[in-house]
Design an enzyme around this catalytic site. Structure first.
Site, mmCIF file in Angstrom:
data_model
loop_
_atom_site.group_PDB
_atom_site.id
_atom_site.type_symbol
_atom_site.label_atom_id
_atom_site.label_comp_id
_atom_site.label_asym_id
_atom_site.label_seq_id
_atom_site.Cartn_x
_atom_site.Cartn_y
_atom_site.Cartn_z
ATOM 1 N N TRP A 67 -5.432 -2.337 6.699
ATOM 2 C CA TRP A 67 -4.834 -1.506 5.643
ATOM 3 C C TRP A 67 -5.386 -1.860 4.267
ATOM 4 O O TRP A 67 -5.402 -3.045 3.911
ATOM 5 C CB TRP A 67 -3.307 -1.707 5.649
ATOM 6 C CG TRP A 67 -2.543 -0.927 4.618
ATOM 7 C CD1 TRP A 67 -2.596 0.416 4.400
ATOM 8 C CD2 TRP A 67 -1.573 -1.437 3.691
ATOM 9 N NE1 TRP A 67 -1.718 0.773 3.400
ATOM 10 C CE2 TRP A 67 -1.080 -0.341 2.938
ATOM 11 C CE3 TRP A 67 -1.056 -2.713 3.414
ATOM 12 C CZ2 TRP A 67 -0.118 -0.481 1.943
ATOM 13 C CZ3 TRP A 67 -0.095 -2.841 2.427
ATOM 14 C CH2 TRP A 67 0.370 -1.741 1.700
ATOM 15 N N TYR B 230 -4.875 4.945 7.443
ATOM 16 C CA TYR B 230 -5.624 3.943 6.682
ATOM 17 C C TYR B 230 -6.971 4.526 6.222
ATOM 18 O O TYR B 230 -7.829 4.848 7.041
ATOM 19 C CB TYR B 230 -5.845 2.662 7.499
ATOM 20 C CG TYR B 230 -4.571 1.902 7.828
ATOM 21 C CD1 TYR B 230 -3.346 2.251 7.258
ATOM 22 C CD2 TYR B 230 -4.575 0.828 8.715
ATOM 23 C CE1 TYR B 230 -2.178 1.567 7.560
ATOM 24 C CE2 TYR B 230 -3.402 0.127 9.020
ATOM 25 C CZ TYR B 230 -2.209 0.519 8.437
ATOM 26 O OH TYR B 230 -1.045 -0.165 8.740
ATOM 27 N N SER C 173 7.344 1.663 14.086
ATOM 28 C CA SER C 173 7.160 0.872 12.873
ATOM 29 C C SER C 173 8.202 1.297 11.850
ATOM 30 O O SER C 173 8.291 2.484 11.511
ATOM 31 C CB SER C 173 5.745 1.071 12.310
ATOM 32 O OG SER C 173 5.589 0.299 11.143
ATOM 33 N N ALA D 169 3.208 -10.659 1.521
ATOM 34 C CA ALA D 169 3.728 -9.689 0.547
ATOM 35 C C ALA D 169 2.600 -9.167 -0.348
ATOM 36 O O ALA D 169 2.677 -9.206 -1.578
ATOM 37 C CB ALA D 169 4.865 -10.292 -0.284
ATOM 38 N N LYS E 236 -1.599 -16.702 -5.974
ATOM 39 C CA LYS E 236 -2.665 -16.447 -6.954
ATOM 40 C C LYS E 236 -2.226 -15.649 -8.180
ATOM 41 O O LYS E 236 -2.966 -15.531 -9.137
ATOM 42 C CB LYS E 236 -3.867 -15.781 -6.286
ATOM 43 C CG LYS E 236 -3.657 -14.388 -5.801
ATOM 44 C CD LYS E 236 -4.963 -13.930 -5.163
ATOM 45 C CE LYS E 236 -4.752 -12.676 -4.369
ATOM 46 N NZ LYS E 236 -5.856 -12.415 -3.470
ATOM 47 N N ARG F 254 -5.861 -6.895 -4.665
ATOM 48 C CA ARG F 254 -5.168 -5.672 -4.263
ATOM 49 C C ARG F 254 -4.285 -5.130 -5.376
ATOM 50 O O ARG F 254 -4.276 -3.937 -5.659
ATOM 51 C CB ARG F 254 -4.312 -5.952 -3.017
ATOM 52 C CG ARG F 254 -3.484 -4.761 -2.603
ATOM 53 C CD ARG F 254 -2.651 -5.039 -1.386
ATOM 54 N NE ARG F 254 -3.474 -5.337 -0.226
ATOM 55 C CZ ARG F 254 -2.984 -5.604 0.981
ATOM 56 N NH1 ARG F 254 -1.681 -5.600 1.171
ATOM 57 N NH2 ARG F 254 -3.786 -5.883 1.992
ATOM 58 N N GLU G 267 -8.884 -19.479 5.917
ATOM 59 C CA GLU G 267 -7.719 -20.301 5.568
ATOM 60 C C GLU G 267 -6.481 -19.882 6.372
ATOM 61 O O GLU G 267 -5.850 -20.704 7.036
ATOM 62 C CB GLU G 267 -7.433 -20.170 4.069
ATOM 63 C CG GLU G 267 -6.240 -20.988 3.619
ATOM 64 C CD GLU G 267 -5.939 -20.847 2.124
ATOM 65 O OE1 GLU G 267 -6.409 -19.880 1.490
ATOM 66 O OE2 GLU G 267 -5.208 -21.716 1.615
HETATM 67 P P1 NDP Z 1 -0.674 -9.569 3.459
HETATM 68 O O1 NDP Z 1 0.667 -9.406 2.869
HETATM 69 O O2 NDP Z 1 -0.958 -10.876 4.108
HETATM 70 O O3 NDP Z 1 -1.739 -9.273 2.325
HETATM 71 C C1 NDP Z 1 -3.105 -9.422 2.579
HETATM 72 C C2 NDP Z 1 -3.835 -9.527 1.256
HETATM 73 O O4 NDP Z 1 -3.484 -10.732 0.590
HETATM 74 C C3 NDP Z 1 -5.339 -9.598 1.453
HETATM 75 O O5 NDP Z 1 -5.926 -8.345 1.640
HETATM 76 C C4 NDP Z 1 -5.761 -10.303 0.179
HETATM 77 O O6 NDP Z 1 -5.735 -9.333 -0.879
HETATM 78 C C5 NDP Z 1 -4.632 -11.313 -0.016
HETATM 79 N N1 NDP Z 1 -4.916 -12.587 0.687
HETATM 80 C C6 NDP Z 1 -4.980 -12.798 2.016
HETATM 81 N N2 NDP Z 1 -5.239 -14.078 2.301
HETATM 82 C C7 NDP Z 1 -5.333 -14.722 1.111
HETATM 83 C C8 NDP Z 1 -5.586 -16.073 0.744
HETATM 84 N N3 NDP Z 1 -5.810 -16.991 1.672
HETATM 85 N N4 NDP Z 1 -5.601 -16.374 -0.580
HETATM 86 C C9 NDP Z 1 -5.386 -15.424 -1.504
HETATM 87 N N5 NDP Z 1 -5.158 -14.134 -1.229
HETATM 88 C C10 NDP Z 1 -5.117 -13.779 0.076
HETATM 89 O O7 NDP Z 1 -0.947 -8.486 4.597
HETATM 90 P P2 NDP Z 1 -1.200 -6.894 4.480
HETATM 91 O O8 NDP Z 1 -0.295 -6.277 3.495
HETATM 92 O O9 NDP Z 1 -2.651 -6.667 4.355
HETATM 93 O O10 NDP Z 1 -0.719 -6.461 5.921
HETATM 94 C C11 NDP Z 1 -1.402 -6.922 7.081
HETATM 95 C C12 NDP Z 1 -1.601 -5.768 8.036
HETATM 96 O O11 NDP Z 1 -0.354 -5.245 8.449
HETATM 97 C C13 NDP Z 1 -2.342 -4.544 7.467
HETATM 98 O O12 NDP Z 1 -3.722 -4.706 7.423
HETATM 99 C C14 NDP Z 1 -1.934 -3.485 8.447
HETATM 100 O O13 NDP Z 1 -2.700 -3.581 9.633
HETATM 101 C C15 NDP Z 1 -0.489 -3.865 8.737
HETATM 102 N N6 NDP Z 1 0.446 -3.087 7.890
HETATM 103 C C16 NDP Z 1 1.314 -2.237 8.525
HETATM 104 C C17 NDP Z 1 2.199 -1.468 7.826
HETATM 105 C C18 NDP Z 1 3.126 -0.557 8.562
HETATM 106 O O14 NDP Z 1 3.789 0.273 7.933
HETATM 107 N N7 NDP Z 1 3.201 -0.635 9.868
HETATM 108 C C19 NDP Z 1 2.256 -1.497 6.350
HETATM 109 C C20 NDP Z 1 1.331 -2.447 5.770
HETATM 110 C C21 NDP Z 1 0.491 -3.212 6.525
HETATM 111 P P3 NDP Z 1 -6.634 -9.398 -2.215
HETATM 112 O O15 NDP Z 1 -7.769 -10.350 -1.978
HETATM 113 O O16 NDP Z 1 -7.080 -8.016 -2.436
HETATM 114 O O17 NDP Z 1 -5.716 -9.867 -3.267
#
Ligand code: NDP
Length: 327
Positions: A21, A54, A154, A213, A220, A230, A295
């Site tokens: 996503w 997506y 979901s 979240a 960060k 993001r 990580e």
């Molecule tokens: P997270 O809440 O874990 O956010 C991920 C984001 O956090 C990354 O893209 C990155 O963003 C940042 N990040 C990740 N790891 C690190 C780190 N080690 N240090 C610093 N920043 C970090 O998860 P998502 O919101 O991406 O959700 C995960 C998955 O869940 C999605 O890909 C999707 O498949 C699913 N999903 C499903 C939904 C539903 O309605 N069913 C809704 C939303 C998600 P950045 O670098 O850009 O700051």
């Protein structure tokens, strides 16, 4: 990597999985998407999450292209899609959970992902305008046709999930196996309270989303806006305004200190906290950089750092323990 049965099903899912996503087909280049999938697969991740909405289908196209170039055995990985929001079309039948849309969205996802079947197929949200029985029959038939293997929901309420199970029981159909709810330190009620009975009764599995979240729980943003993230992306102001609030940041600052004290990092502690909950079958990770995923993929190691004492300290900082029914 550890694996867990998805609810009461026989399917083993890695406790950490990878989602696409806002990253695949949008924030990151296809080469980074490929590196993320390679790293995840090498570390034992067996579930890749996707959805029709997506990047309006582009995320599935990118994932399909990557999968088609790997020599990974099909029985070594699980791929999902989700239907409800559509892939960009605005006509009445281009979204929702009607038989027409579910069947057409499944076909479209299979084409984009270049797959013969989806392992998991989700109803991305409840659809108040379609009878649940129509959705259950359609999902059952898609399983019978070999287009999908398991289906789930979901962000459905426990009541809606149970209604689907009642229809399934009434007609001897296959009911939903898993639910994909948001679950993280700030968002706890559904997973910790609302579903608590149906883990036991129907054996619900959960594939939880946004364990960080949207990155706030990485720490960060503790000292102000972090660029090229993001929450700095154009068009995502709604997500930033909803989550990047001082009350949350204040908690993450305290949690970051605690993570340092117990010898880990904030992102790892936040994900380990989700995994500590036995009702979480898998936590879906998101990443825009390979370093981030390197990580977070080691977060399982930190579950043992979360002793009762540490969990209590986290609970005090979060101050959001959901109220549980007395029975
Ligand atoms: P997270 O809440 O874990 O956010 C991920 C984001 O956090 C990354 O893209 C990155 O963003 C940042 N990040 C990740 N790891 C690190 C780190 N080690 N240090 C610093 N920043 C970090 O998860 P998502 O919101 O991406 O959700 C995960 C998955 O869940 C999605 O890909 C999707 O498949 C699913 N999903 C499903 C939904 C539903 O309605 N069913 C809704 C939303 C998600 P950045 O670098 O850009 O700051």
């Amino acid at each position: 990597m550890e694996y867990k049965n998805l609810g009461k099903s026989g399917l083993k899912v890695s406790r950490l999985s990878l989602g696409s996503w806002l990253t695949f087909g949008k924030q990151i280049g296809n080469n980074i998407a490929a590196d993320l999938m390679d790293l995840a697969y090498d570390k034992g991740v067996n579930f890749f999450d996707n959805a029709e909405i997506y990047s309006k289908g582009e995320s599935e196209r990118v994932m399909g292209e990557i999968l088609s170039k790997r020599d990974w055995r099909r029985d070594s990985y699980i791929v999902s899609s989700k239907a409800f929001f559509g892939d960009g079309g605005e006509l009445p039948n281009q979204r929702g959970l009607s038989r027409k849309h579910l069947v057409e969205a499944c076909e479209a996802a299979l084409k984009r992902l270049k797959l013969d079947y989806l392992d998991l197929y989700y109803c991305h949200r409840p659809d108040k305008e379609t009878p649940i029985s129509e959705t259950v029959w359609t999902m059952h038939n898609l399983i019978q046709q070999g287009k999908i293997l398991y289906w789930g929901t979901s962000e459905w309420s426990a009541q809606e999930i149970m209604e689907a199970h009642m229809v399934a029981q009434q007609y001897n159909l296959i009911g939903p196996t898993m639910e994909q709810p948001q679950y993280n330190m700030f968002h706890r009620d559904k997973v910790e309270v609302e579903y608590s009975q149906i883990y036991k009764t129907v054996g619900l599995g959960t594939t939880i989303w946004s364990p960080l979240a949207s990155g706030i729980l990485s720490g960060k943003y503790n000292d102000g806006m972090a660029e090229k993230t993001r929450l700095s992306m154009e068009g995502l102001e709604w997500l930033k305004d909803k989550n990047l609030v001082e009350e949350n940041l204040e908690k993450v600052r305290k949690l970051t200190k605690l993570a340092q004290e117990i010898g880990t990092s904030m992102p790892k502690m936040a994900i380990a906290w989700c995994l500590k909950n036995e009702n979480v079958s898998t936590a879906i990770l998101g990443a825009s950089k390979v370093d981030q995923l390197s990580e977070t993929l080691t977060a399982m190691d930190d579950v043992q750092l979360l002793t009762q004492e540490v969990m209590e300290k986290i609970s005090v900082i979060l101050d959001n323990e959901p109220s549980r029914p007395a029975f």
